[in-house]
Design a protein around this motif. Sequence first.
Motif, mmCIF file in Angstrom:
data_model
loop_
_atom_site.group_PDB
_atom_site.id
_atom_site.type_symbol
_atom_site.label_atom_id
_atom_site.label_comp_id
_atom_site.label_asym_id
_atom_site.label_seq_id
_atom_site.Cartn_x
_atom_site.Cartn_y
_atom_site.Cartn_z
ATOM 1 N N SER A 1 0.801 -1.275 -0.050
ATOM 2 C CA SER A 1 0.188 -0.146 -0.027
ATOM 3 C C SER A 1 0.746 1.299 -0.008
ATOM 4 O O SER A 1 0.451 2.129 -0.548
ATOM 5 C CB SER A 1 -1.066 0.060 1.136
ATOM 6 O OG SER A 1 -0.136 0.129 2.413
ATOM 7 N N TRP B 1 2.214 0.826 -3.665
ATOM 8 C CA TRP B 1 1.188 0.669 -4.687
ATOM 9 C C TRP B 1 -0.075 1.030 -4.229
ATOM 10 O O TRP B 1 -0.953 0.017 -3.897
ATOM 11 C CB TRP B 1 1.174 -0.688 -5.264
ATOM 12 C CG TRP B 1 2.543 -0.889 -6.296
ATOM 13 C CD1 TRP B 1 2.759 -0.531 -7.478
ATOM 14 C CD2 TRP B 1 3.670 -1.434 -5.773
ATOM 15 N NE1 TRP B 1 3.849 -1.075 -7.904
ATOM 16 C CE2 TRP B 1 4.583 -1.640 -6.922
ATOM 17 C CE3 TRP B 1 3.821 -2.317 -4.679
ATOM 18 C CZ2 TRP B 1 5.840 -2.243 -6.800
ATOM 19 C CZ3 TRP B 1 5.087 -2.700 -4.170
ATOM 20 C CH2 TRP B 1 6.078 -2.816 -5.363
ATOM 21 N N PRO B 2 -0.564 2.494 -3.915
ATOM 22 C CA PRO B 2 -1.772 2.486 -3.206
ATOM 23 C C PRO B 2 -2.895 1.953 -3.648
ATOM 24 O O PRO B 2 -3.906 1.715 -2.736
ATOM 25 C CB PRO B 2 -1.743 4.304 -3.234
ATOM 26 C CG PRO B 2 -0.377 4.536 -3.677
ATOM 27 C CD PRO B 2 0.326 3.472 -4.289
ATOM 28 N N ASN B 3 -3.046 1.883 -4.812
ATOM 29 C CA ASN B 3 -4.240 1.093 -5.358
ATOM 30 C C ASN B 3 -4.342 -0.309 -5.524
ATOM 31 O O ASN B 3 -5.500 -1.137 -5.778
ATOM 32 C CB ASN B 3 -4.509 1.624 -6.894
ATOM 33 C CG ASN B 3 -4.770 3.134 -6.911
ATOM 34 O OD1 ASN B 3 -5.308 3.938 -5.855
ATOM 35 N ND2 ASN B 3 -4.086 3.863 -7.830
ATOM 36 N N ALA B 4 -3.212 -1.027 -5.143
ATOM 37 C CA ALA B 4 -3.393 -2.329 -5.074
ATOM 38 C C ALA B 4 -4.107 -2.914 -3.889
ATOM 39 O O ALA B 4 -4.306 -2.418 -2.736
ATOM 40 C CB ALA B 4 -1.883 -2.803 -4.813
ATOM 41 N N LYS B 5 -4.949 -3.858 -4.397
ATOM 42 C CA LYS B 5 -5.628 -4.791 -3.422
ATOM 43 C C LYS B 5 -5.100 -5.701 -2.565
ATOM 44 O O LYS B 5 -4.002 -6.184 -2.832
ATOM 45 C CB LYS B 5 -6.876 -5.540 -3.827
ATOM 46 C CG LYS B 5 -7.929 -4.655 -4.758
ATOM 47 C CD LYS B 5 -8.913 -5.492 -5.366
ATOM 48 C CE LYS B 5 -9.942 -4.558 -6.182
ATOM 49 N NZ LYS B 5 -10.905 -5.303 -6.972
ATOM 50 N N ASP C 1 3.764 -5.332 -6.641
ATOM 51 C CA ASP C 1 2.048 -5.208 -6.387
ATOM 52 C C ASP C 1 1.456 -6.735 -6.468
ATOM 53 O O ASP C 1 0.433 -6.717 -6.119
ATOM 54 C CB ASP C 1 1.664 -4.241 -7.429
ATOM 55 C CG ASP C 1 1.887 -4.714 -8.920
ATOM 56 O OD1 ASP C 1 3.118 -5.051 -8.993
ATOM 57 O OD2 ASP C 1 1.050 -4.199 -9.834
#
Length: 198
Positions: free
Chosen positions: A30, A33-37, A62
């Motif tokens: 996170s 890669w802030p948008n990684a689930k 990621d």
Amino acid sequence: MCPFIETIRVEQGVLLHIDYHNQRMNDTRSAFWPNAKPLDLNHFLLPPTAEGVMKCRVVYSDVIEEVSYTPYSIRPVRSLRIVCSDTINYTYKSTDREALNQLYEQRDTKDDVLIIKNGYITDTSIANVALFDGTHWFTPKHPLLEGTQRAQLLQKGIIQEKEIMLEELFSFSQMTIFNAMIPFQSLVLDVNSAFISY
């Protein structure tokens, strides 16, 4: 950017402390890669059921990039050389260990190094440390890497955080070296002996 890693202890096919590894891996992902689930390592790992201890090494970015399993035995650490670096940064467990390796090369005849940053004790080149004052175990408040076993020991109250300056080192009687692969108190050094030297 270099990939990141998680190293997980496997005993008789059982992954140890997997929740702590999941937490650190997803915190790292996170951050970069802030948008990684979030991912769950349980969905990617199938360790062999061989007797004894195995090391599971997960390389990730990621996504999960590589998983490997190798037999493991603890490398003895009986002596440490104190080395200083005020610029060392290993906040995230990365495959890039060049700065740590350069400090490790300064060990001379010792087994490993104890790294001092800005006058404070941090870690060895491979592990967190804790120091015993005769009553309590204290671990440096600002380690180079916040290890998964360290997090568990803190949560259970087995160790406590403390800022420990180099000058305070010899006020403690023992030091233990630990990480995800090295159980707490399985490697214990006598601080007031010749084990640790400048």
